[in-house]
Design a protein around this motif. Structure first.
Motif, PDB file in Angstrom:
ATOM      1  N   ASP A  35      58.543 -23.015 -26.925  1.00 55.63           N
ATOM      2  CA  ASP A  35      58.896 -24.624 -27.350  1.00 55.63           C
ATOM      3  C   ASP A  35      60.210 -23.915 -28.342  1.00 55.63           C
ATOM      4  N   ASP A  36      60.185 -22.980 -29.144  1.00 52.57           N
ATOM      5  CA  ASP A  36      61.025 -22.645 -30.039  1.00 52.57           C
ATOM      6  C   ASP A  36      62.340 -22.304 -29.228  1.00 52.57           C
ATOM      7  N   LYS A  70      56.218 -27.697 -21.889  1.00 55.00           N
ATOM      8  CA  LYS A  70      56.288 -29.006 -21.560  1.00 55.00           C
ATOM      9  C   LYS A  70      57.526 -29.726 -21.837  1.00 55.00           C
ATOM     10  N   SER A  71      58.235 -29.069 -22.882  1.00 60.69           N
ATOM     11  CA  SER A  71      59.463 -29.657 -23.393  1.00 60.69           C
ATOM     12  C   SER A  71      60.567 -29.467 -22.547  1.00 60.69           C
ATOM     13  N   SER A 115      63.980 -25.468 -27.673  1.00 60.15           N
ATOM     14  CA  SER A 115      64.877 -26.358 -28.673  1.00 60.15           C
ATOM     15  C   SER A 115      65.957 -25.780 -28.910  1.00 60.15           C
ATOM     16  N   ARG A 122      53.628 -25.129 -24.182  1.00 64.72           N
ATOM     17  CA  ARG A 122      54.964 -24.931 -24.973  1.00 64.72           C
ATOM     18  C   ARG A 122      55.881 -24.989 -24.113  1.00 64.72           C
TER      19      ARG A 122
END
Ligand code: CP3
Length: 349
Positions: free
Chosen positions: A274-275, A314-315, A278, A312
């Protein structure tokens, strides 16, 4: 046809998260060791029937959603004129090491359908044998990672000779990189023309640089390859296929990497997915990112990590499950089979 992998690469809806595994055709499979026992590694790479046979093994055994051509990133080095051998237990040996003007000048940019014909031949054979069961991924080393082997003469710990050439003789380094870049561009085009349905560019050693050095000495050349491929795709001279860019130890470099032009970015396990997403940008399509050595955990602990990676992801604009680097020879094969099942089960929508 199982096209979940290609759909995920394009950021389209998929019924479950597709998975393939870097080095999925390899020594952790007894079926691979059996073929390998009768041959040597380079002969296998150069014999389309053998390369095709081991490429297909993980499709049957693991139920992965993509096949990756069995070959090696160092094949183009030999086609450029450098000696290549794989010594048992020592890894690749390239000779002579490319460290001066004279050795750089002697390298040529080969026609892949001439000097590396066995690679597009293996792709053509595999497309026939796969009969659209799963898509076939072609690949090449990124120019920088390829250059490290050519300059060091093999595997290296600190890449001293490579960094010395970059810092002491930047023009020589650029001359070498321009030749490698032209070679890899033509090599990937040949694989796509032969039927590769996606290509991955491996920049395994990109993480040895600070961000500005990475941009100047590695990324620029990858951008050039991807730009050329995209132009050839837009003009219709090659099929439009997804391009995946994998950089090892990339956590400090993601702001640079997001400008590569690739459709998918491979991420290793040293950062939470996820990091990474982003930092790569809202709709980034990512591939990864379980630690390959986590395959030695008991299966119930592997399962917890699988669910963590899936949540993680999912984004992301799209996610292809993979390990963060190649599966190692000692890996328990049953855990790899279980991993594929877990990913399919826990991601089913
Ligand atoms: O992923 C796959 O299953 C496709 C085949 C594949 C191989 N190498 C087969 C291989 C791919 C995609 C590669 C890429 C590759 N090769 C990379 C980039 C990816 C990575 O792992 O970082 C690099 C750096 C190489 C260079 C290379 N090839 C080294 C350093 C070695 C020796 C170390 C080792 O693992 O033995 C190889 C040999 C190699 N390439 C083997 C395989 C299956 C083992 C050869 C054998 O059977 O003895």
């Amino acid at each position: 046809m199982n096209d979940t992998f290609l759909k995920a690469c394009r950021g389209e809806e998929v019924p479950y998260t597709p998975i393939w595994i870097m080095r999925q055709a390899g020594r952790y499979l007894k079926e691979y060791r059996e073929v390998r026992g009768k041959s040597n590694f380079l002969t296998m790479c150069k014999t389309p029937e053998l390369a095709a046979e081991v490429t297909l093994q993980p499709i049957d055994i693991l139920n992965v959603d993509a096949a990756i051509l069995f070959s090696d990133i160092l094949i183009p080095c030999e086609a450029m004129g450098q000696g290549l051998d794989f010594h048992e237990g020592k890894g690749p040996i390239l000779s002579p090491a490319i460290r001066d003007e004279e050795t750089v000048n002697k390298l040529y940019v080969p026609d892949p359908e001439d000097k590396m014909k066995f690679v597009p031949d293996a792709v053509r054979l595999l497309r026939k044998e796969l009969a659209d069961r799963v898509p076939l991924i072609g690949f090449a080393g990124a120019p920088f990672t390829t250059a490290t082997y050519m300059i060091e003469g093999g595997t290296s710990k600190n890449f001293l000779n490579t960094k010395r050439m970059i810092y002491e003789c930047p023009e020589l380094y650029k001359k070498l990189m321009d030749k490698i870049t032209a070679t890899i561009t033509e090599y990937l085009k040949a694989q796509i023309s032969a039927g590769a349905q996606a290509v991955q560019i491996f920049d395994t050693w990109g993480g040895i640089f600070c961000p500005s050095d990475f941009r100047e000495n590695a990324l620029t050349y990858v951008q050039s390859i991807i730009g050329d491929l995209k132009k050839a795709m837009a003009s219709g001279s090659i099929e439009e296929v997804p391009i995946i860019y994998f950089v090892g130890e990339s956590a400090g470099l993601l702001e640079e990497i997001k400008t590569s032009g690739a459709d998918v970015h491979g991420v290793d396990w040293r950062i939470n997915l996820d990091d990474a997403i982003s930092r790569l940008g809202e709709n980034a399509v990512v591939q990864g990112n379980l630690d390959p050595l986590s395959m030695f955990l008991p299966q119930e602990k592997i399962e917890i990590r699988v669910q963590d990676v899936l949540s993680r992801a999912k984004s992301a604009g799209g996610h292809i499950f993979n390990l963060g680097h190649g599966v190692v020879p000692e890996t328990p094969r049953d855990n790899v089979i279980a991993l594929v099942e877990m990913v399919h089960k826990h991601s089913r929508r």
